[in-house]
Design a protein around this motif. Structure first.
Motif, PDB file in Angstrom:
ATOM      1  N   UNK A  72      41.726  27.349  43.132  1.00  0.00           N
ATOM      2  CA  UNK A  72      40.319  27.713  43.322  1.00  0.00           C
ATOM      3  C   UNK A  72      40.180  28.971  44.176  1.00  0.00           C
ATOM      4  N   UNK A  73      41.125  29.220  45.055  1.00  0.00           N
ATOM      5  CA  UNK A  73      41.138  30.507  45.756  1.00  0.00           C
ATOM      6  C   UNK A  73      41.367  31.642  44.763  1.00  0.00           C
ATOM      7  N   UNK A  74      42.230  31.382  43.779  1.00  0.00           N
ATOM      8  CA  UNK A  74      42.470  32.355  42.716  1.00  0.00           C
ATOM      9  C   UNK A  74      41.200  32.597  41.911  1.00  0.00           C
ATOM     10  N   UNK A  75      40.497  31.516  41.536  1.00  0.00           N
ATOM     11  CA  UNK A  75      39.241  31.668  40.799  1.00  0.00           C
ATOM     12  C   UNK A  75      38.228  32.482  41.606  1.00  0.00           C
ATOM     13  N   UNK A  76      38.163  32.209  42.901  1.00  0.00           N
ATOM     14  CA  UNK A  76      37.216  32.931  43.771  1.00  0.00           C
ATOM     15  C   UNK A  76      37.554  34.413  43.833  1.00  0.00           C
ATOM     16  N   UNK A  77      38.842  34.716  43.969  1.00  0.00           N
ATOM     17  CA  UNK A  77      39.265  36.115  43.997  1.00  0.00           C
ATOM     18  C   UNK A  77      38.927  36.814  42.690  1.00  0.00           C
ATOM     19  N   UNK A  78      39.146  36.132  41.572  1.00  0.00           N
ATOM     20  CA  UNK A  78      38.830  36.724  40.272  1.00  0.00           C
ATOM     21  C   UNK A  78      37.329  36.902  40.079  1.00  0.00           C
ATOM     22  N   UNK A  79      36.566  35.903  40.491  1.00  0.00           N
ATOM     23  CA  UNK A  79      35.117  36.025  40.377  1.00  0.00           C
ATOM     24  C   UNK A  79      34.576  37.200  41.167  1.00  0.00           C
ATOM     25  N   UNK A  80      35.188  37.442  42.319  1.00  0.00           N
ATOM     26  CA  UNK A  80      34.746  38.549  43.180  1.00  0.00           C
ATOM     27  C   UNK A  80      35.210  39.900  42.630  1.00  0.00           C
ATOM     28  N   UNK A  81      36.497  40.006  42.271  1.00  0.00           N
ATOM     29  CA  UNK A  81      37.070  41.293  41.875  1.00  0.00           C
ATOM     30  C   UNK A  81      36.728  41.692  40.445  1.00  0.00           C
ATOM     31  N   UNK A  82      36.580  40.715  39.547  1.00  0.00           N
ATOM     32  CA  UNK A  82      36.368  41.042  38.152  1.00  0.00           C
ATOM     33  C   UNK A  82      34.901  41.031  37.754  1.00  0.00           C
ATOM     34  N   UNK A  83      34.047  40.393  38.581  1.00  0.00           N
ATOM     35  CA  UNK A  83      32.642  40.275  38.184  1.00  0.00           C
ATOM     36  C   UNK A  83      31.663  40.617  39.305  1.00  0.00           C
ATOM     37  N   UNK A  84      31.614  39.779  40.327  1.00  0.00           N
ATOM     38  CA  UNK A  84      30.559  39.891  41.335  1.00  0.00           C
ATOM     39  C   UNK A  84      30.456  41.293  41.931  1.00  0.00           C
TER      40      UNK A  84
END
Length: 299
Positions: A72-84
């Motif tokens: 879930x830390x990975x998902x959070x990093x991806x959500x931040x870097x790839x989208x948000x």
């Protein structure tokens, strides 16, 4: 090397072209949307609708989320870097600069991928002379397509807006380097978890700073936002996370070159913009650059 092309490679490259086409048209859609929808709210809407759509598909396929906190830390990093963060930066930047200039600036992730690999001393396989040559060739194609007029516009555009779009490109370069470390997770699960994480980040920010219920978006802006959410976010992210695993970070980010090319082609087809020999030559260089990067090495 086999006399026949690898069917799997052809499929993955076809998906790369499709992804580039989808994202290549997103610059025009964002330009229309931000006229009446603020960047923060536009990003929140995109990731929320994408997360909901992907979750429905995920449940239909009976997939579940991993329970490990590290994932879930990975998902959070991806959500931040790839989208948000990048969606917000590009949307904000396009309030000040043209979509064409944004396309040029946002075609640079492959360059950042190589620079990051070189600075960190990691991913040495990415630093072959052939891949560097392909990256430079594709970048030259982008420059040729957009022409000197784009860079003339750059002198008058807000410097912070240009830096914002470049910062988004840097985020796009970091993201696939992280994805490759979690290749065992199905792309649909990664895309859904990342969009959900991005939604958790962006919805409170939008509510606090924008008060979206006070906005009055036009019909064209709403239509553009819906297309951005469903096609340019949900579907695109599903393809993207698959390609990072199958093609690798550098080849996937090289789609940024095609992205810029498709943005020009869309202008010619739908906005009656002019076609020139330099456009044709630029597209040839873009395709050549990707072929140089992806072509199997003879043994």
């Amino acid at each position: 090397m086999s006399r026949h092309a690898n069917p799997r490679l052809i499929t993955e490259l076809g998906l790369l072209v499709l992804l580039s086409f989808i994202w290549g048209n997103s610059f025009t859609l964002m330009k229309v949307a931000v006229e009446t929808i603020s960047p923060l709210t536009l990003t929140a809407f995109r990731v929320f609708v994408a997360a909901l759509s992907l979750y429905v598909v995920m449940r239909y396929q009976s997939l579940t989320f991993p329970r490990h906190g590290k994932v879930w830390l990975f998902f959070t990093a991806q959500g931040f870097l790839q989208c948000a963060l990048p969606y917000t930066l590009i949307s904000w930047g396009e309030q000040e600069i043209t979509s064409g200039l944004a396309g040029v600036l946002n075609s640079t992730p492959p360059v950042f991928v190589l620079l990051i690999a070189w600075l960190l001393g990691a991913g040495t396989s990415e630093l072959t002379g052939r891949k560097i040559a392909g990256t430079v060739t594709g970048l030259a194609g982008v420059v040729l397509i957009m022409g000197v007029s784009v860079f003339r516009d750059a002198g008058h555009a807000a410097p912070l807006a240009q830096l914002a779009v470049l910062a988004a490109s840097f985020c796009y370069a970091l993201s696939p380097l992280i994805v490759s470390r979690f290749s065992g997770i199905p792309p649909l699960v990664t895309a859904t978890g990342s969009m959900m994480s991005a939604t958790v980040m962006m919805l409170p920010v939008s509510i606090i700073f924008d008060k979206p219920w006070m906005l009055s978006p036009g019909n064209e802006a709403l239509f553009s936002a819906c297309i951005l959410a469903i096609l340019c976010t949900a579907l695109a992210m599903l393809i993207y996370f698959r390609l990072v695993i199958t093609l690798g970070p550098l080849i996937t980010t090289s789609g940024g070159y095609l992205r810029a090319g498709f943005s020009v082609l869309s202008g010619m087809l739908f906005l009656n913009e002019s076609f020139s020999l330099s456009t044709c030559a630029g597209m040839f260089l873009i395709v050549l650059g990707i072929v140089i990067i992806t072509a199997p090495i003879k043994k």
